[in-house]
Structures are given as structure tokens and as C-alpha cells.
Design a protein around this motif. Structure first.
Motif, PDB file in Angstrom:
ATOM      1  N   TRP A 187      -9.998  13.877   7.465  1.00  0.00           N
ATOM      2  CA  TRP A 187     -11.380  13.850   7.087  1.00  0.00           C
ATOM      3  C   TRP A 187     -11.186  13.690   5.520  1.00  0.00           C
ATOM      4  O   TRP A 187     -11.786  12.725   4.895  1.00  0.00           O
ATOM      5  CB  TRP A 187     -12.012  15.087   7.251  1.00  0.00           C
ATOM      6  CG  TRP A 187     -13.435  15.236   6.866  1.00  0.00           C
ATOM      7  CD1 TRP A 187     -14.221  14.505   7.349  1.00  0.00           C
ATOM      8  CD2 TRP A 187     -13.899  15.798   5.615  1.00  0.00           C
ATOM      9  NE1 TRP A 187     -15.723  14.903   6.298  1.00  0.00           N
ATOM     10  CE2 TRP A 187     -15.061  15.763   5.298  1.00  0.00           C
ATOM     11  CE3 TRP A 187     -13.023  16.685   4.485  1.00  0.00           C
ATOM     12  CZ2 TRP A 187     -15.758  16.116   4.351  1.00  0.00           C
ATOM     13  CZ3 TRP A 187     -13.815  17.005   3.399  1.00  0.00           C
ATOM     14  CH2 TRP A 187     -15.085  16.800   3.261  1.00  0.00           C
ATOM     15  N   LEU A 188     -10.132  14.420   4.957  1.00  0.00           N
ATOM     16  CA  LEU A 188      -9.874  14.122   3.584  1.00  0.00           C
ATOM     17  C   LEU A 188      -9.338  12.684   3.274  1.00  0.00           C
ATOM     18  O   LEU A 188      -9.769  12.146   2.013  1.00  0.00           O
ATOM     19  CB  LEU A 188      -8.776  15.021   2.851  1.00  0.00           C
ATOM     20  CG  LEU A 188      -9.516  16.527   2.761  1.00  0.00           C
ATOM     21  CD1 LEU A 188      -8.124  17.368   2.363  1.00  0.00           C
ATOM     22  CD2 LEU A 188     -10.556  16.648   1.845  1.00  0.00           C
ATOM     23  N   THR A 189      -8.671  12.309   4.043  1.00  0.00           N
ATOM     24  CA  THR A 189      -8.029  10.690   3.674  1.00  0.00           C
ATOM     25  C   THR A 189      -9.342   9.837   3.898  1.00  0.00           C
ATOM     26  O   THR A 189      -9.363   8.913   3.028  1.00  0.00           O
ATOM     27  CB  THR A 189      -7.020  10.446   4.748  1.00  0.00           C
ATOM     28  OG1 THR A 189      -5.932  11.221   4.780  1.00  0.00           O
ATOM     29  CG2 THR A 189      -6.777   8.997   4.976  1.00  0.00           C
ATOM     30  N   ARG A 190     -10.231   9.930   4.846  1.00  0.00           N
ATOM     31  CA  ARG A 190     -11.514   8.911   4.830  1.00  0.00           C
ATOM     32  C   ARG A 190     -12.219   9.280   3.417  1.00  0.00           C
ATOM     33  O   ARG A 190     -12.606   8.271   2.940  1.00  0.00           O
ATOM     34  CB  ARG A 190     -12.353   9.432   5.914  1.00  0.00           C
ATOM     35  CG  ARG A 190     -11.836   8.738   7.348  1.00  0.00           C
ATOM     36  CD  ARG A 190     -12.507   8.806   8.421  1.00  0.00           C
ATOM     37  NE  ARG A 190     -13.834   9.921   8.175  1.00  0.00           N
ATOM     38  CZ  ARG A 190     -13.569  11.145   8.870  1.00  0.00           C
ATOM     39  NH1 ARG A 190     -12.453  11.325   9.769  1.00  0.00           N
ATOM     40  NH2 ARG A 190     -14.260  12.024   9.201  1.00  0.00           N
ATOM     41  N   MET A 195       0.862  -1.124   0.164  1.00  0.00           N
ATOM     42  CA  MET A 195       0.021  -0.142  -0.059  1.00  0.00           C
ATOM     43  C   MET A 195       0.938   1.211  -0.034  1.00  0.00           C
ATOM     44  O   MET A 195       1.866   1.425   0.587  1.00  0.00           O
ATOM     45  CB  MET A 195      -0.967  -0.143   1.133  1.00  0.00           C
ATOM     46  CG  MET A 195      -1.751   1.094   1.286  1.00  0.00           C
ATOM     47  SD  MET A 195      -3.148   0.824   2.392  1.00  0.00           S
ATOM     48  CE  MET A 195      -4.338   2.193   2.141  1.00  0.00           C
ATOM     49  N   THR A 196       0.511   2.284  -0.771  1.00  0.00           N
ATOM     50  CA  THR A 196       1.479   3.462  -0.925  1.00  0.00           C
ATOM     51  C   THR A 196       1.201   4.357   0.452  1.00  0.00           C
ATOM     52  O   THR A 196      -0.178   3.949   1.025  1.00  0.00           O
ATOM     53  CB  THR A 196       1.034   4.355  -2.061  1.00  0.00           C
ATOM     54  OG1 THR A 196      -0.605   4.778  -1.901  1.00  0.00           O
ATOM     55  CG2 THR A 196       1.103   3.627  -3.366  1.00  0.00           C
ATOM     56  N   THR A 197       2.057   5.118   0.850  1.00  0.00           N
ATOM     57  CA  THR A 197       1.925   6.065   2.059  1.00  0.00           C
ATOM     58  C   THR A 197       1.459   7.124   1.685  1.00  0.00           C
ATOM     59  O   THR A 197       2.023   7.894   0.506  1.00  0.00           O
ATOM     60  CB  THR A 197       3.199   5.951   2.822  1.00  0.00           C
ATOM     61  OG1 THR A 197       4.368   6.441   1.924  1.00  0.00           O
ATOM     62  CG2 THR A 197       3.443   4.437   3.565  1.00  0.00           C
ATOM     63  N   PRO A 198       0.742   7.829   2.390  1.00  0.00           N
ATOM     64  CA  PRO A 198       0.335   9.187   1.928  1.00  0.00           C
ATOM     65  C   PRO A 198       1.401  10.119   1.938  1.00  0.00           C
ATOM     66  O   PRO A 198       2.389   9.952   2.975  1.00  0.00           O
ATOM     67  CB  PRO A 198      -0.719   9.807   3.271  1.00  0.00           C
ATOM     68  CG  PRO A 198      -0.957   8.501   4.055  1.00  0.00           C
ATOM     69  CD  PRO A 198       0.174   7.356   3.708  1.00  0.00           C
ATOM     70  N   THR A 199       1.435  11.375   1.233  1.00  0.00           N
ATOM     71  CA  THR A 199       2.428  12.439   1.338  1.00  0.00           C
ATOM     72  C   THR A 199       2.691  13.179   2.662  1.00  0.00           C
ATOM     73  O   THR A 199       1.521  13.289   3.439  1.00  0.00           O
ATOM     74  CB  THR A 199       2.206  13.259   0.199  1.00  0.00           C
ATOM     75  OG1 THR A 199       3.181  14.242   0.133  1.00  0.00           O
ATOM     76  CG2 THR A 199       0.749  14.017   0.344  1.00  0.00           C
TER      77      THR A 199
END
Length: 132
Positions: free
Chosen positions: A107-110, A1-5
Motif C-alpha cells: 500500500w505504501l509503495t503505491r 530505476m531504484t529498487t526499494p529497500t
């Protein structure tokens, strides 16, 4: 899985742009004076019926305002939605501060996890529906 920036949300520059509101119907761009009031109305709505497809953290360039003695506008989060049951395109805008970033990011991640499910069959990695 990629990791968020780890980039700050206000440093992210998305390609192209998205128009606010709805070309076919007036009144589809709503504004809020702060993150708290935005969250009270939009924060916990059903993601399947209120799909976020884009966001922009907009920050004004002081050089565009200060030479003219104008106040620099505050940062604003623009969120672009499809209210799917009625096929309504809508946008929202709320004033935000750097202190709001952790909550905005969460919130944006969800929202991103839900949108990812739409495109996942074409993506390199898979997400469990429970993660969305």
C-alpha cells in the motif's frame, strides 16, 4: 530505476518528525484498532484527492515500559495526508503487527509512486503515470 529497500518498515527512521492532526483544526487525527479497519476506510481512496506525504511505523522501546510494570504499546502505523480538494491536513494511526508488513509495504509503495510524480521533474529517474 531504484529498487526499494529491503529494510523492515519498523527499522526505518525518517528524518525529523511530523505532528499528528492539524494545528488549525481539532479532530484531524483518526485512530483504528487494526490494519483491516484502516484499509476499509482509507485503503482505496483517490490518491490525487488524498495524498500521503509521510508514514512512520512506530514501535515502542520495551525498556521504557517494562521496568515500571507497564504494558508495551502495540506497533502503530502513522500516515500523514493532504486531502487536496479541501486543503485539509490529517493523520491516521492504526495498530499493526509484523504480519501486516507485506500488505502495508504494498500500500505504501503505491502511495510513494503517486507522491513521486509530484517531485519527479527534480529527481534523477522518471516513472510512468501508469505506475503510480
Amino acid at each position: 530505476m531504484t529498487t526499494p529497500t529491503d529494510d523492515r518498515l519498523w527499522d526505518i527512521d525518517h528524518p525529523y518528525y511530523c505532528a499528528e492532526g492539524n494545528y488549525f483544526k481539532n479532530g484531524q487525527h483518526l485512530t483504528y484498532p487494526n490494519w483491516t479497519e484502516f484499509q476499509e476506510e482509507w485503503g482505496s481512496l483517490d490518491d490525487d484527492l488524498n495524498l500521503v506525504f509521510r508514514w512512520d511505523w512506530k514501535r515502542a522501546d520495551p525498556a521504557d515500559y517494562e521496568p515500571y510494570g507497564e504494558d508495551v504499546p502495540p506497533d502503530a502505523l502513522h500516515v500523514y495526508w493532504v486531502l487536496q480538494r479541501k486543503a485539509i491536513l490529517r493523520s491516521t494511526e492504526c495498530v499493526i503487527t509484523e504480519a501486516d508488513e507485506p500488505a502495508v509495504r504494498e500500500w505504501l509503495t503505491r502511495k510513494a509512486a503517486r507522491l513521486r510524480l509530484v517531485w519527479e521533474p527534480l529527481l534523477d529517474t522518471r516513472t510512468s503515470p501508469k505506475d503510480a
